[in-house]
Write an enzyme that holds these catalytic residues in place. Structure first.
Site, PDB file in Angstrom:
ATOM      1  N   GLY A  18       0.825  -1.202   0.000  1.00 13.93           N
ATOM      2  CA  GLY A  18       0.000   0.000   0.000  1.00 13.93           C
ATOM      3  C   GLY A  18       0.855   1.246   0.000  1.00 13.93           C
ATOM      4  N   ARG A  19       0.194   2.393   0.240  1.00 15.14           N
ATOM      5  CA  ARG A  19       0.890   3.678   0.172  1.00 15.14           C
ATOM      6  C   ARG A  19       1.940   3.811   1.266  1.00 15.14           C
ATOM      7  NH1 ARG A  19      -1.156   9.425   1.071  1.00 15.14           N
ATOM      8  NH2 ARG A  19      -2.942   8.463   2.090  1.00 15.14           N
ATOM      9  N   ASP A 132     -15.534   4.964   5.037  1.00 14.26           N
ATOM     10  CA  ASP A 132     -14.927   4.696   3.726  1.00 14.26           C
ATOM     11  C   ASP A 132     -15.248   3.276   3.278  1.00 14.26           C
ATOM     12  OD1 ASP A 132     -13.519   5.206   1.400  1.00 14.26           O
ATOM     13  OD2 ASP A 132     -11.563   4.739   2.264  1.00 14.26           O
TER      14      ASP A 132
END
Length: 274
Positions: A18-19, A132
């Protein structure tokens, strides 16, 4: 990585990235049980929002565990350089991957939505809004049980507190969030409704060629059921969609109400509803 992590678990191959971090398969040396370990490099967190997300995820997931439809955390290890989270090992494919091939049968969609709503209702009972919810954040374990994940954007709303701030993802975010208003936990129900619409139709209810156009369509919230696409979808499923994707949040269903809807209770069996 943290010394405590290396002492308690044996890391294996990388299974995701991931980021801010990398996910590895890992094993407990005594039980040989497989887990996933998210290893987050804290030097990549450049602002307060990133740092808040880093702290939010283990905090909320620990509070919400155990629940059969929420990704479970088993251990959190932290030192100056890394935060390591040991959690359920899930399949590499998310709900998004299952939805890519087009519409899903009503019975299957109802079963998936029931599990997702069970997770959301559990969060809301404990005063937590996910904020989210999207197919990418819905995972499946080795037994194919649905697991709601990624609580980095979650927020408390207990004691009658409302929430604010534009968080979420185009297509799935509720209109009151985009309008900059204060909002409540029903933003999660809106997102679940959008996911259900896509499962049944194969397309999102509100779309555009850019994020700005998608947001405009969401704010208008002109919910339609094109006959070409929805001719085989039951009236009961469309009724539930109207109550979940309702622009007026005061009239929108709660997660608990959605779980009691006849379409969910009948497991999407349209014959039973007629």
């Amino acid at each position: 990585m943290c010394t405590a992590l290396k002492t308690n678990y044996q890391l294996s191959e990388e299974i995701g990235r991931g980021r801010f971090g990398t996910i590895f398969r890992c094993f407990h040396p005594l039980s040989n049980e497989p887990y996933a370990c998210k290893l987050i490099d804290k030097s990549l967190l450049h602002d307060s929002t990133d740092r808040d997300c880093l702290q939010n995820e283990p905090k909320f997931m620990t509070l919400l565990s155990p629940h059969p439809n929420i990704l479970q955390i088993f251990h959190v290890f932290e030192d100056d350089q890394y935060l390591s989270i040991v959690m359920d090992l899930c399949q590499p494919h998310t709900l998004f991957d299952r939805m890519v091939d087009g519409p899903i049968q009503e019975s299957q969609a109802a079963a998936l939505m029931k599990n997702l709503l069970e997770a959301v209702a559990h969060c809301h009972r404990l005063g937590v809004a996910h904020r989210d919810i999207k197919p990418d954040n819905i995972l499946f374990d080795s037994a194919d049980n649905l697991k709601l994940a990624d609580f980095g954007s979650a927020e408390w709303f207990g004691d009658g507190r409302s929430m604010s701030g534009v968080v979420g993802t185009p297509y799935y975010v509720a209109p009151e969030v985009l309008l900059g208003r204060e909002y409540d936990e029903k933003v999660d129900v809106w997102s679940c409704g959008v996911i259900l619409y896509i499962m049944l139709a194969g397309i999102p209810p509100f779309y555009g060629d850019s994020a700005a156009e998608i947001f405009e369509a969401v704010v208008r919230a002109n919910l339609r059921f094109p006959s070409r696409i929805f001719r085989t979808v039951s009236p009961a499923a469309k009724d539930l969609l109207r109550k979940m994707i309702c622009r007026d949040s005061s009239r929108r269903f709660s997660a608990e109400q959605a779980l009691r809807h006849p379409w969910i209770l009948s497991a999407g069996d349209t014959a039973e509803l007629t």
